[in-house]
Design a protein around this motif. Structure first.
Motif, PDB file in Angstrom:
ATOM      1  N   LEU A   1       0.834  -1.214   0.000  1.00 13.82           N
ATOM      2  CA  LEU A   1       0.000   0.000   0.000  1.00 13.82           C
ATOM      3  C   LEU A   1       0.864   1.258   0.000  1.00 13.82           C
ATOM      4  O   LEU A   1       0.522   2.254  -0.661  1.00 13.82           O
ATOM      5  N   GLY A   2       1.982   1.235   0.717  1.00  9.54           N
ATOM      6  CA  GLY A   2       2.889   2.377   0.722  1.00  9.54           C
ATOM      7  C   GLY A   2       3.500   2.618  -0.647  1.00  9.54           C
ATOM      8  O   GLY A   2       3.682   3.764  -1.068  1.00  9.54           O
ATOM      9  N   ALA A   3       3.830   1.531  -1.356  1.00  3.97           N
ATOM     10  CA  ALA A   3       4.401   1.676  -2.704  1.00  3.97           C
ATOM     11  C   ALA A   3       3.391   2.294  -3.668  1.00  3.97           C
ATOM     12  O   ALA A   3       3.742   3.178  -4.462  1.00  3.97           O
ATOM     13  N   ILE A   4       2.151   1.850  -3.571  1.00  2.24           N
ATOM     14  CA  ILE A   4       1.113   2.412  -4.453  1.00  2.24           C
ATOM     15  C   ILE A   4       0.872   3.874  -4.117  1.00  2.24           C
ATOM     16  O   ILE A   4       0.848   4.738  -4.998  1.00  2.24           O
ATOM     17  N   GLY A   5       0.714   4.169  -2.831  1.00  2.00           N
ATOM     18  CA  GLY A   5       0.498   5.561  -2.418  1.00  2.00           C
ATOM     19  C   GLY A   5       1.686   6.449  -2.730  1.00  2.00           C
ATOM     20  O   GLY A   5       1.530   7.591  -3.169  1.00  2.00           O
ATOM     21  N   GLY A   6       2.899   5.926  -2.540  1.00  2.00           N
ATOM     22  CA  GLY A   6       4.098   6.704  -2.839  1.00  2.00           C
ATOM     23  C   GLY A   6       4.252   6.985  -4.320  1.00  2.00           C
ATOM     24  O   GLY A   6       4.679   8.070  -4.718  1.00  2.00           O
ATOM     25  N   ALA A   7       3.904   6.002  -5.151  1.00  2.00           N
ATOM     26  CA  ALA A   7       3.983   6.211  -6.595  1.00  2.00           C
ATOM     27  C   ALA A   7       2.993   7.270  -7.044  1.00  2.00           C
ATOM     28  O   ALA A   7       3.317   8.141  -7.874  1.00  2.00           O
ATOM     29  N   ILE A   8       1.787   7.236  -6.480  1.00  2.00           N
ATOM     30  CA  ILE A   8       0.782   8.249  -6.831  1.00  2.00           C
ATOM     31  C   ILE A   8       1.228   9.622  -6.345  1.00  2.00           C
ATOM     32  O   ILE A   8       1.151  10.608  -7.083  1.00  2.00           O
ATOM     33  N   LEU A   9       1.717   9.680  -5.103  1.00  2.00           N
ATOM     34  CA  LEU A   9       2.186  10.956  -4.565  1.00  2.00           C
ATOM     35  C   LEU A   9       3.358  11.496  -5.375  1.00  2.00           C
ATOM     36  O   LEU A   9       3.398  12.675  -5.716  1.00  2.00           O
ATOM     37  N   GLY A  10       4.316  10.631  -5.711  1.00  2.00           N
ATOM     38  CA  GLY A  10       5.483  11.081  -6.463  1.00  2.00           C
ATOM     39  C   GLY A  10       5.132  11.554  -7.864  1.00  2.00           C
ATOM     40  O   GLY A  10       5.630  12.582  -8.327  1.00  2.00           O
ATOM     41  N   ALA A  11       4.258  10.804  -8.543  1.00  2.00           N
ATOM     42  CA  ALA A  11       3.920  11.152  -9.926  1.00  2.00           C
ATOM     43  C   ALA A  11       3.028  12.381 -10.004  1.00  2.00           C
ATOM     44  O   ALA A  11       3.137  13.173 -10.947  1.00  2.00           O
ATOM     45  N   SER A  12       2.155  12.563  -9.017  1.00  2.00           N
ATOM     46  CA  SER A  12       1.227  13.693  -9.111  1.00  2.00           C
ATOM     47  C   SER A  12       1.656  14.887  -8.266  1.00  2.00           C
ATOM     48  O   SER A  12       1.589  16.021  -8.713  1.00  2.00           O
ATOM     49  N   GLY A  13       2.096  14.636  -7.043  1.00  2.00           N
ATOM     50  CA  GLY A  13       2.408  15.745  -6.138  1.00  2.00           C
ATOM     51  C   GLY A  13       3.883  16.028  -5.987  1.00  2.00           C
ATOM     52  O   GLY A  13       4.273  16.876  -5.189  1.00  2.00           O
ATOM     53  N   GLY A  14       4.720  15.317  -6.762  1.00  2.00           N
ATOM     54  CA  GLY A  14       6.152  15.566  -6.679  1.00  2.00           C
ATOM     55  C   GLY A  14       6.475  16.970  -7.164  1.00  2.00           C
ATOM     56  O   GLY A  14       5.808  17.516  -8.040  1.00  2.00           O
ATOM     57  N   GLY A  15       7.477  17.565  -6.616  1.00  2.00           N
ATOM     58  CA  GLY A  15       7.858  18.912  -7.011  1.00  2.00           C
ATOM     59  C   GLY A  15       7.216  19.991  -6.162  1.00  2.00           C
ATOM     60  O   GLY A  15       7.672  21.127  -6.168  1.00  2.00           O
TER      61      GLY A  15
END
Length: 147
Positions: free
Chosen positions: A105-119
């Motif tokens: 679940l952390g990997a899925i949430g982290g991927a979404i956070l990184g791809a959308s909210g990164g930066g």
């Protein structure tokens, strides 16, 4: 019959010289090791340095979001890695300790956070903090099935 004695032969006086025995500590006291505390400090500093480096990588993954075309993908991959470690760390302290589920679940949430909210500032901080859990969380996620 008369007993006569022979004159005693003069023997050289030879003494066995043994090295002096060092004083022993009383049995009720543990041996004193003055370097024990310094080893623990060095180990903690090493672990802290690795955690800081992994946190920096998570932060860099979030900042990489600004790279044209490939930035969101890089941030997504970095987010998945640090999210998996943070999820495993969090699952280890929750009741039930479902470490593999937490890592997934952390990997899925982290991927979404990184791809959308990164930066963004919040994304940078979140991925930096999650990245700091990488040494602990990823080792737990990998070896949670070992007994």
């Amino acid at each position: 019959m008369q007993v006569t004695s022979f004159p005693q032969m003069q023997r050289p006086l030879v003494r066995n010289q043994k090295p002096p025995v060092p004083p022993q500590q009383p049995e009720n006291q543990p041996p004193q090791d003055h370097h024990l505390g310094s080893r623990e400090i060095v180990n903690n500093l090493k672990f802290g340095a690795v955690a800081a480096a992994c946190g920096g990588l998570g932060y860099a993954g979030s900042v990489a979001h600004a790279i044209p075309y490939v930035g969101p993908a890089i941030s997504g991959v970095a987010g998945a890695i640090v999210g998996a470690s943070a999820g495993a760390s969090l699952a280890s302290v929750l009741p039930g300790q479902r470490i593999k589920s937490g890592a997934l679940l952390g990997a899925i949430g982290g991927a979404i956070l990184g791809a959308s909210g990164g930066g963004t500032l919040a994304g940078n901080v979140a991925m930096g903090v999650a990245g700091a859990t990488a040494p602990y969380g990823l080792l737990m996620a990998v070896f949670s099935g070992a007994s």
